[in-house]
Design a protein around this motif. Structure first.
Motif, PDB file in Angstrom:
ATOM      1  N   ARG A 246       0.817  -1.212   0.000  1.00 41.87           N
ATOM      2  CA  ARG A 246       0.000   0.000   0.000  1.00 41.87           C
ATOM      3  C   ARG A 246       0.848   1.258   0.000  1.00 41.87           C
ATOM      4  N   LEU A 247       1.983   1.201   0.654  1.00 40.01           N
ATOM      5  CA  LEU A 247       2.856   2.370   0.740  1.00 40.01           C
ATOM      6  C   LEU A 247       3.743   2.441  -0.493  1.00 40.01           C
ATOM      7  N   LEU A 248       3.927   3.659  -0.995  1.00 36.61           N
ATOM      8  CA  LEU A 248       4.708   3.860  -2.211  1.00 36.61           C
ATOM      9  C   LEU A 248       5.777   4.916  -1.961  1.00 36.61           C
ATOM     10  N   PRO A 249       6.885   4.836  -2.686  1.00 38.30           N
ATOM     11  CA  PRO A 249       7.944   5.846  -2.531  1.00 38.30           C
ATOM     12  C   PRO A 249       7.422   7.246  -2.803  1.00 38.30           C
ATOM     13  N   GLY A 250       7.884   8.197  -1.996  1.00 39.04           N
ATOM     14  CA  GLY A 250       7.484   9.590  -2.167  1.00 39.04           C
ATOM     15  C   GLY A 250       6.307  10.001  -1.325  1.00 39.04           C
ATOM     16  N   MET A 251       5.615   9.052  -0.670  1.00 42.53           N
ATOM     17  CA  MET A 251       4.467   9.398   0.161  1.00 42.53           C
ATOM     18  C   MET A 251       4.902  10.263   1.344  1.00 42.53           C
ATOM     19  N   LEU A 252       4.055  11.245   1.675  1.00 49.02           N
ATOM     20  CA  LEU A 252       4.271  12.070   2.862  1.00 49.02           C
ATOM     21  C   LEU A 252       3.656  11.363   4.067  1.00 49.02           C
ATOM     22  N   MET A 253       4.426  11.267   5.150  1.00 42.32           N
ATOM     23  CA  MET A 253       3.956  10.612   6.360  1.00 42.32           C
ATOM     24  C   MET A 253       4.052  11.575   7.541  1.00 42.32           C
ATOM     25  N   GLU A 254       3.007  11.576   8.365  1.00 42.15           N
ATOM     26  CA  GLU A 254       3.025  12.325   9.613  1.00 42.15           C
ATOM     27  C   GLU A 254       3.474  11.379  10.719  1.00 42.15           C
ATOM     28  N   VAL A 255       4.597  11.699  11.322  1.00 39.90           N
ATOM     29  CA  VAL A 255       5.251  10.794  12.264  1.00 39.90           C
ATOM     30  C   VAL A 255       5.077  11.317  13.682  1.00 39.90           C
TER      31      VAL A 255
END
Length: 367
Positions: A246-255
């Protein structure tokens, strides 16, 4: 939201007390300051990268003769993906192999003559050197032939196909992307002031707008080795399992990075009464009846519905959480409930209203 609930509770409590006798204690809801486990979250923005990622490109000029993948295919390590026309190189290989055979025959004849002492040793050595030269030329041609066929350096997922059979490519032409997506690298930055508490193994949670209801959990894997001299921040890397892709390179993540837990004295946020730049609470002093005094407190970190108190209160002291706008210094209070959740406040107030009305009715009947 908490301030609106506090104000509403104050008005309701005020209406209840106004119906009672003027010298009766003021009805309030309270809570007990208590020590609890606290984790200071560190929020950051991160970007996802594939565990392995490469863009395969041509190293020579040629025409695409075959393609061995479709958009988004999963491929194995070593699987060939693109074949360039190699007719000329194959012809050169056949010519070199023929020349090798000719030179090998010359070596065999020279060796036979040498065995019968009829040949010259130098001739045998010259022919043997020519054989080695042909073998080296064949190795070079095979290496060039290998450049005509692009292979996957690792198992992964190919991207969109942007080329077609018959297309002319030149050195540097990008032919296909390949990403290893079963594990994703999440890179984010944190202030260098937290360096003393950062270490591999710290837990974190991450969310992305692409999947707003999903929380991805991971641990810190690696800390960067350099501090950015401009932002004074450090790059931290975590590895996120991605079995479903589901996760792809370049995705923005709130950590949200969880620091090591500590003990902290906490109170409900609704108990705070701002006084200019100060924060105060109404402390419930024991007595018959109890009364309130205003106490200045120093607050620390906050989380949903709770605030840390670093100075001004001790563990076990009781404070007013609802009814703060009605009481004044020294007022007697009646604690109608304690440590009540926000969702239960209306029920508490309704029960108190009915009890007050019942008392008022009884009083009128006696009169």
């Amino acid at each position: 939201m908490l301030l609106r609930l506090a104000a509403a509770a104050a008005l309701l409590l005020g209406s209840l007390t106004s119906e009672a006798q003027t010298d009766a204690p003021i009805a309030v809801i309270g809570a007990t300051a208590s020590a609890s486990t606290w984790q200071d979250p560190v929020e950051a923005l991160g970007t996802l990268k594939a565990d392995e990622s490469v863009t395969l490109s041509s190293t020579l000029t040629g025409t695409v003769s075959a393609i061995n993948f479709e958009d988004g295919d999963s491929v194995a390590a070593g699987q060939w993906l693109v074949q360039l026309d190699d007719d000329q190189a194959q012809a050169e290989l056949r010519a070199a192999q023929a020349l090798l055979g000719q030179r090998q025959s010359a070596v065999d004849r020279a060796q036979q003559l040498q065995d019968r002492n009829l040949g010259v040793r130098a001739t045998l050595e010259d022919n043997a050197a020519l054989v080695k030269q042909s073998e080296a030329e064949i190795d070079a041609i095979r290496a060039r032939l290998a450049d005509h066929r692009l292979q996957a350096p690792f198992a992964g997922t190919v991207g969109l196909r942007e080329i077609s059979i018959g297309a002319l490519v030149t050195p540097g032409t990008e032919l296909v992307t390949l990403d290893k997506l079963d594990t994703m690298k999440l890179d984010f930055t944190v202030p260098a002031t937290l360096l003393s508490v950062l270490h591999p193994g710290l837990t974190l949670s991450a969310t992305t707008p692409s999947y707003p209801q999903r929380i991805f959990r991971a641990q810190v894997a690696t800390l960067g080795t350099r501090i950015d001299p401009v932002s004074r921040s450090l790059v931290v890397r975590a590895n996120l399992a991605n079995p479903q892709g589901r996760l792809l390179p370049g995705m923005l993540m709130e950590v949200q990075l969880n620091q090591p837990p500590r003990q902290a004295l906490t109170i409900p946020e609704s108990a705070l009464v701002p006084d200019g730049e100060r924060q105060t609470v109404w402390l419930i002093e024991p007595g018959q009846p109890p009364h309130v005094t205003r106490r200045e407190v120093t607050t620390g970190e906050r989380r949903e519905g709770e605030v840390e108190v670093t100075a001004g209160l001790d563990d076990g002291q009781r404070i007013v959480t609802h009814g703060t706008l009605k009481v004044r210094e020294g007022d007697a209070v009646e604690l109608i409930a304690e440590n009540v959740g926000e969702g239960d406040i209306k029920d508490v107030l309704e029960r108190q209203r009915r009890a007050t009305e019942s008392q008022a009715t009884e009083s009128r009947d006696r009169d």
